[in-house]
Design a protein around this motif. Structure first.
Motif, mmCIF file in Angstrom:
data_model
loop_
_atom_site.group_PDB
_atom_site.id
_atom_site.type_symbol
_atom_site.label_atom_id
_atom_site.label_comp_id
_atom_site.label_asym_id
_atom_site.label_seq_id
_atom_site.Cartn_x
_atom_site.Cartn_y
_atom_site.Cartn_z
ATOM 1 N N THR A 143 0.835 -1.199 0.000
ATOM 2 C CA THR A 143 0.000 0.000 0.000
ATOM 3 C C THR A 143 0.870 1.250 0.000
ATOM 4 N N GLY A 144 0.230 2.395 -0.222
ATOM 5 C CA GLY A 144 0.928 3.677 -0.202
ATOM 6 C C GLY A 144 0.630 4.494 1.046
ATOM 7 N N LEU A 145 0.244 3.834 2.127
ATOM 8 C CA LEU A 145 -0.069 4.561 3.363
ATOM 9 C C LEU A 145 1.180 5.211 3.955
ATOM 10 N N ARG A 146 0.981 6.421 4.496
ATOM 11 C CA ARG A 146 2.034 7.108 5.249
ATOM 12 C C ARG A 146 1.457 7.613 6.571
ATOM 13 N N ARG A 147 2.299 7.689 7.581
ATOM 14 C CA ARG A 147 1.835 8.109 8.904
ATOM 15 C C ARG A 147 1.428 9.576 8.952
ATOM 16 N N ASP A 148 1.999 10.391 8.070
ATOM 17 C CA ASP A 148 1.696 11.817 8.131
ATOM 18 C C ASP A 148 0.493 12.202 7.273
ATOM 19 N N GLN A 149 -0.199 11.230 6.669
ATOM 20 C CA GLN A 149 -1.331 11.555 5.813
ATOM 21 C C GLN A 149 -2.548 12.014 6.602
ATOM 22 N N SER A 150 -2.738 11.459 7.789
ATOM 23 C CA SER A 150 -3.895 11.827 8.609
ATOM 24 C C SER A 150 -3.713 11.247 9.998
ATOM 25 N N THR A 151 -4.527 11.714 10.939
ATOM 26 C CA THR A 151 -4.447 11.190 12.306
ATOM 27 C C THR A 151 -4.854 9.720 12.370
ATOM 28 N N THR A 152 -5.684 9.279 11.446
ATOM 29 C CA THR A 152 -6.107 7.873 11.446
ATOM 30 C C THR A 152 -5.016 6.946 10.936
ATOM 31 N N ARG A 153 -3.951 7.508 10.376
ATOM 32 C CA ARG A 153 -2.879 6.682 9.820
ATOM 33 C C ARG A 153 -1.551 6.855 10.544
ATOM 34 N N GLN A 155 -0.224 5.677 13.112
ATOM 35 C CA GLN A 155 0.428 4.520 13.719
ATOM 36 C C GLN A 155 0.661 3.411 12.689
ATOM 37 N N THR A 156 0.629 3.751 11.409
ATOM 38 C CA THR A 156 0.773 2.740 10.360
ATOM 39 C C THR A 156 2.112 2.017 10.459
ATOM 40 N N PRO A 157 2.103 0.694 10.587
ATOM 41 C CA PRO A 157 3.366 -0.060 10.599
ATOM 42 C C PRO A 157 3.865 -0.325 9.189
ATOM 43 N N LEU A 158 5.122 -0.678 9.062
ATOM 44 C CA LEU A 158 5.630 -1.083 7.759
ATOM 45 C C LEU A 158 5.041 -2.421 7.345
ATOM 46 N N LYS A 169 0.052 -6.942 5.124
ATOM 47 C CA LYS A 169 -0.138 -5.619 4.537
ATOM 48 C C LYS A 169 1.156 -4.831 4.735
ATOM 49 N N LEU A 170 1.752 -4.414 3.621
ATOM 50 C CA LEU A 170 3.028 -3.723 3.656
ATOM 51 C C LEU A 170 2.849 -2.262 3.269
ATOM 52 N N SER A 171 3.415 -1.381 4.074
ATOM 53 C CA SER A 171 3.380 0.060 3.794
ATOM 54 C C SER A 171 4.821 0.569 3.804
ATOM 55 N N PRO A 172 5.547 0.368 2.705
ATOM 56 C CA PRO A 172 6.996 0.614 2.687
ATOM 57 C C PRO A 172 7.393 2.051 2.979
ATOM 58 N N PRO A 236 -7.841 -1.176 10.863
ATOM 59 C CA PRO A 236 -6.727 -1.059 11.807
ATOM 60 C C PRO A 236 -5.915 -2.347 11.839
ATOM 61 N N VAL A 237 -4.603 -2.192 11.996
ATOM 62 C CA VAL A 237 -3.724 -3.348 12.088
ATOM 63 C C VAL A 237 -3.030 -3.318 13.435
ATOM 64 N N ARG A 238 -2.252 -4.358 13.686
ATOM 65 C CA ARG A 238 -1.530 -4.440 14.959
ATOM 66 C C ARG A 238 -0.751 -3.144 15.180
ATOM 67 N N PRO A 239 -0.950 -2.476 16.343
ATOM 68 C CA PRO A 239 -0.308 -1.181 16.560
ATOM 69 C C PRO A 239 1.206 -1.292 16.602
ATOM 70 N N PHE A 240 1.848 -0.197 16.219
ATOM 71 C CA PHE A 240 3.307 -0.160 16.202
ATOM 72 C C PHE A 240 3.752 1.239 16.557
ATOM 73 N N THR A 241 4.649 1.340 17.513
ATOM 74 C CA THR A 241 5.207 2.632 17.888
ATOM 75 C C THR A 241 6.609 2.735 17.339
ATOM 76 N N PRO A 242 6.884 3.768 16.483
ATOM 77 C CA PRO A 242 8.224 3.885 15.913
ATOM 78 C C PRO A 242 9.306 3.994 16.986
ATOM 79 N N CYS A 243 10.481 3.513 16.662
ATOM 80 C CA CYS A 243 11.599 3.586 17.600
ATOM 81 C C CYS A 243 11.958 5.041 17.878
ATOM 82 N N ARG A 244 12.270 5.358 19.085
ATOM 83 C CA ARG A 244 12.703 6.700 19.489
ATOM 84 C C ARG A 244 14.121 6.619 20.021
#
Length: 245
Positions: A143-153, A155-158, A169-172, A236-244
């Motif tokens: 897919t072409g999902l990005r985290r900065d597209q909207s608040t609903t996206r 937490q999008t994982p790769l 589901k892959l969001s590279p 919604p998919v399994r939540p993922f928090t980016p590494c900090r």
């Protein structure tokens, strides 16, 4: 899902896997995807900027990759023109999936302007149901999902598990920004939908797409005046928090 698939949903530690994938370049991520899922990998695209950047990399990694689009019957002329331009540029044939109902059949069954009366029903008929055919027999879709597209996206994982269609589901480019996507498009003179030059940021069906109401919300031009923000393809998919750091 076939037991021969190298990656089994029930055994995946999604948090750990996403952390590993986050370190890869887009090309390396796509190489990993091709090796992992082989011929059962498909890109489903509506020819948005992110999808085009992914496609530009993907055809170099695997020129024979399956690329699918859903033709709702209500796309902009500019979208059809871009579709043709992409096929010419990359020498590929986009596989097309269409709804069971033609626009005329839908009107007879549901009445006129279903998109205005019941937009969720319209999206279900023209996008969600065709999507099942688009990914049938596949192990993963891109897919072409990005985290900065909207608040609903945001937490999008790769990589996640698509519970509706039962495949990965892959969001590279989940972690890319809008600016990074457009920088790449301009740097390599990639084709894009000319409606973007008129202020459109997210482009879907002609009846439900306008320039954004909020410049900071890329998808605020979709279904304006309604609480609706998604067509229904992206559960919604399994939540993922980016590494900090």
């Amino acid at each position: 899902m076939s037991p021969s698939t190298r990656l089994l949903h029930s055994n995946v530690d999604y948090v750990a896997l996403n952390r590993q994938l986050e370190e890869l370049t887009l090309t390396d991520f796509l190489r990993w995807s091709v090796v992992t899922f082989g011929e059962r990998l498909v890109q489903v695209t509506s020819f948005g900027p992110t999808g085009i950047v992914i496609l530009d990399h993907l055809v170099k990694v695997n020129p024979d990759v399956r690329v699918v689009t859903i033709d709702t019957g209500f796309l902009f002329p500019e979208t059809y023109a871009l579709w043709e331009e992409i096929e010419r540029r990359y020498g590929i044939q986009i596989h097309v999936v269409r709804p069971e109902l033609t626009p005329q059949e839908q009107e007879r069954l549901y009445g006129p302007a279903l998109w205005a009366l019941e937009p969720d029903v319209c999206c279900h008929e023209r996008k969600v149901k065709p999507m099942a055919a688009a990914v049938a027999g596949q192990h993963a879709w891109i897919t072409g999902l990005r985290r900065d597209q909207s608040t609903t996206r945001n937490q999008t994982p790769l990589i996640g598990w698509d519970a509706r269609y039962n495949l990965f589901k892959l969001s590279p480019l989940a972690h890319w920004t809008r600016e990074a996507v457009w920088d790449y498009i301009r740097a390599y003179n990639l084709p894009y939908n000319r409606l973007h030059d008129l202020g459109y940021t997210s482009i879907g069906c002609i009846h439900c797409t306008r320039p954004p109401a909020d410049a900071n919300d890329e998808r605020s031009g979709r279904w304006q005046g309604r609480m609706k923000t998604e067509c229904g393809l992206h559960w919604p998919v399994r939540p993922f928090t980016p590494c900090r750091e």
